[in-house]
Design a protein around this motif. Structure first.
Motif, PDB file in Angstrom:
ATOM      1  N   UNK A  59      42.327  25.321  56.978  1.00 20.14           N
ATOM      2  CA  UNK A  59      43.276  26.358  56.578  1.00 20.14           C
ATOM      3  C   UNK A  59      43.419  26.399  55.059  1.00 20.14           C
ATOM      4  N   UNK A  60      43.510  25.232  54.445  1.00 18.58           N
ATOM      5  CA  UNK A  60      43.642  25.144  52.992  1.00 18.58           C
ATOM      6  C   UNK A  60      42.393  25.699  52.299  1.00 18.58           C
ATOM      7  N   UNK A  61      41.220  25.355  52.821  1.00 15.95           N
ATOM      8  CA  UNK A  61      39.977  25.864  52.234  1.00 15.95           C
ATOM      9  C   UNK A  61      39.886  27.379  52.390  1.00 15.95           C
ATOM     10  N   UNK A  62      40.323  27.892  53.536  1.00 12.60           N
ATOM     11  CA  UNK A  62      40.321  29.338  53.757  1.00 12.60           C
ATOM     12  C   UNK A  62      41.261  30.036  52.787  1.00 12.60           C
ATOM     13  N   UNK A  63      42.453  29.477  52.580  1.00 12.01           N
ATOM     14  CA  UNK A  63      43.403  30.053  51.619  1.00 12.01           C
ATOM     15  C   UNK A  63      42.816  30.075  50.212  1.00 12.01           C
ATOM     16  N   UNK A  64      42.155  28.973  49.815  1.00  9.35           N
ATOM     17  CA  UNK A  64      41.531  28.921  48.490  1.00  9.35           C
ATOM     18  C   UNK A  64      40.425  29.962  48.363  1.00  9.35           C
ATOM     19  N   UNK A  65      39.620  30.110  49.426  1.00 12.25           N
ATOM     20  CA  UNK A  65      38.530  31.089  49.396  1.00 12.25           C
ATOM     21  C   UNK A  65      39.083  32.508  49.310  1.00 12.25           C
ATOM     22  N   UNK A  66      40.164  32.787  50.058  1.00 11.49           N
ATOM     23  CA  UNK A  66      40.776  34.117  50.000  1.00 11.49           C
ATOM     24  C   UNK A  66      41.369  34.393  48.618  1.00 11.49           C
ATOM     25  N   UNK A  67      42.011  33.397  48.027  1.00 11.38           N
ATOM     26  CA  UNK A  67      42.580  33.564  46.681  1.00 11.38           C
ATOM     27  C   UNK A  67      41.474  33.786  45.656  1.00 11.38           C
ATOM     28  N   UNK A  68      40.366  33.051  45.799  1.00 10.34           N
ATOM     29  CA  UNK A  68      39.250  33.229  44.871  1.00 10.34           C
ATOM     30  C   UNK A  68      38.645  34.622  45.017  1.00 10.34           C
ATOM     31  N   UNK A  69      38.530  35.118  46.243  1.00  5.75           N
ATOM     32  CA  UNK A  69      37.983  36.456  46.461  1.00  5.75           C
ATOM     33  C   UNK A  69      38.933  37.517  45.901  1.00  5.75           C
ATOM     34  N   UNK A  70      40.238  37.311  46.060  1.00 11.38           N
ATOM     35  CA  UNK A  70      41.217  38.251  45.504  1.00 11.38           C
ATOM     36  C   UNK A  70      41.112  38.275  43.974  1.00 11.38           C
ATOM     37  N   UNK A  71      40.983  37.084  43.359  1.00  8.63           N
ATOM     38  CA  UNK A  71      40.816  37.003  41.916  1.00  8.63           C
ATOM     39  C   UNK A  71      39.547  37.729  41.482  1.00  8.63           C
ATOM     40  N   UNK A  72      38.461  37.558  42.228  1.00 10.90           N
ATOM     41  CA  UNK A  72      37.208  38.214  41.893  1.00 10.90           C
ATOM     42  C   UNK A  72      37.350  39.730  41.996  1.00 10.90           C
ATOM     43  N   UNK A  73      38.035  40.192  43.069  1.00 12.86           N
ATOM     44  CA  UNK A  73      38.229  41.633  43.248  1.00 12.86           C
ATOM     45  C   UNK A  73      39.052  42.231  42.103  1.00 12.86           C
ATOM     46  N   UNK A  74      40.044  41.462  41.628  1.00 11.60           N
ATOM     47  CA  UNK A  74      40.866  41.942  40.509  1.00 11.60           C
ATOM     48  C   UNK A  74      40.067  42.058  39.218  1.00 11.60           C
ATOM     49  N   UNK A  75      39.014  41.263  39.063  1.00 12.92           N
ATOM     50  CA  UNK A  75      38.235  41.250  37.822  1.00 12.92           C
ATOM     51  C   UNK A  75      36.905  41.978  37.963  1.00 12.92           C
ATOM     52  N   UNK A  76      36.621  42.607  39.104  1.00  9.12           N
ATOM     53  CA  UNK A  76      35.306  43.191  39.349  1.00  9.12           C
ATOM     54  C   UNK A  76      34.957  44.324  38.398  1.00  9.12           C
ATOM     55  N   UNK A  77      35.932  45.038  37.895  1.00 11.52           N
ATOM     56  CA  UNK A  77      35.675  46.163  36.990  1.00 11.52           C
ATOM     57  C   UNK A  77      35.338  45.703  35.575  1.00 11.52           C
ATOM     58  N   UNK A  78      35.704  44.468  35.230  1.00 10.84           N
ATOM     59  CA  UNK A  78      35.488  43.973  33.868  1.00 10.84           C
ATOM     60  C   UNK A  78      34.068  43.451  33.700  1.00 10.84           C
ATOM     61  N   UNK A  79      33.507  43.619  32.495  1.00  8.66           N
ATOM     62  CA  UNK A  79      32.224  43.010  32.156  1.00  8.66           C
ATOM     63  C   UNK A  79      32.411  41.905  31.130  1.00  8.66           C
ATOM     64  N   UNK A  80      33.547  41.912  30.479  1.00  9.42           N
ATOM     65  CA  UNK A  80      33.896  40.855  29.541  1.00  9.42           C
ATOM     66  C   UNK A  80      35.417  40.839  29.406  1.00  9.42           C
ATOM     67  N   UNK A  81      35.951  39.692  29.069  1.00  8.39           N
ATOM     68  CA  UNK A  81      37.397  39.635  28.871  1.00  8.39           C
ATOM     69  C   UNK A  81      38.015  38.361  29.380  1.00  8.39           C
ATOM     70  N   UNK A  82      39.321  38.449  29.604  1.00  2.00           N
ATOM     71  CA  UNK A  82      40.116  37.289  30.030  1.00  2.00           C
ATOM     72  C   UNK A  82      40.536  37.499  31.480  1.00  2.00           C
ATOM     73  N   UNK A  83      40.289  36.456  32.326  1.00  2.00           N
ATOM     74  CA  UNK A  83      40.681  36.509  33.734  1.00  2.00           C
ATOM     75  C   UNK A  83      41.556  35.293  34.012  1.00  2.00           C
ATOM     76  N   UNK A  84      42.762  35.537  34.511  1.00  2.00           N
ATOM     77  CA  UNK A  84      43.657  34.456  34.914  1.00  2.00           C
ATOM     78  C   UNK A  84      43.599  34.359  36.432  1.00  2.00           C
ATOM     79  N   UNK A  85      43.193  33.194  36.929  1.00  2.00           N
ATOM     80  CA  UNK A  85      43.044  32.979  38.364  1.00  2.00           C
ATOM     81  C   UNK A  85      44.361  32.528  38.978  1.00  2.00           C
ATOM     82  N   UNK A  86      44.482  32.702  40.282  1.00  2.00           N
ATOM     83  CA  UNK A  86      45.726  32.366  40.988  1.00  2.00           C
ATOM     84  C   UNK A  86      46.039  30.872  40.945  1.00  2.00           C
TER      85      UNK A  86
END
Length: 181
Positions: free
Chosen positions: A115-142
């Motif tokens: 469950x913990x690994x799934x939550x981490x994977x979902x959070x990482x995917x959400x972070x990636x989706x939030x930054x998908x439009x950027x090609x350079x810059x600053x990304x703050x992860x959950x």
């Protein structure tokens, strides 16, 4: 040989026995493996060279010390209370209850880890989706990590710097999607 003599001989291994004993319990139906020890008796396979009874070097007594929570050490235990279920069949249900508890505990730990690994994977995917439009810059992860640098599909790619939340001095340079060593 009398019935009592046959029972005693069977208990102490002088008669041939099968390698497996089957018993049905309130907890589980299982077969116990058995191994012949150096003393000639059968016992549950373990690192003991002799069976439980032969390894027990305590003198014969009416009661044996055992620890009971809230009472401390008392002398009410039977000699064979700690023997394996092959050497003392009365211990079978207690043995199986312990095995069942340990199995359930491991299952719950595995489920929590998954469950913990799934939550981490979902959070990482959400972070990636939030930054998908950027090609350079600053990304703050959950999880608190901050990446500054080139991105491809929302992931670090190219030259950049990762600042880890748990240890802000620990940084890494990313290039072509892998972390520098």
């Amino acid at each position: 040989m009398t019935n009592a003599g046959a029972a005693s001989a069977a208990l102490h291994g002088s008669m041939p026995k099968p390698a497996v004993v089957s018993k049905t319990s309130a907890f589980v139906s299982t077969s116990l493996r058995r191994a012949q020890k150096l003393c000639g008796h059968y016992c549950y396979p373990s690192n003991l060279s002799k069976c439980c009874a032969c390894e027990d070097l305590r003198p014969i007594a009416d009661g044996y010390e055992c620890y009971v929570d809230g009472l401390g050490y008392i002398s009410t235990a039977k000699r064979d209370d700690g023997y394996c279920p092959v050497c003392n069949t009365k211990n079978y249900d207690r043995w199986m209850a312990r095995v069942s508890r340990e199995t359930e505990k491991k299952r719950l730990e595995d489920a929590e880890r998954e469950r913990s690994e799934t939550e981490r994977a979902l959070a990482a995917e959400k972070d990636r989706q939030n930054a998908v439009e950027k090609t350079t810059g600053r990304v703050t992860y959950s999880n608190g990590n901050v990446y500054v640098g080139d991105l491809l599909d929302g992931r670090p790619h190219g030259v950049g710097r990762m600042e880890y939340f748990s240890d802000s001095d620990d940084t890494a340079i990313y290039y072509e999607g892998t972390r520098a060593q």
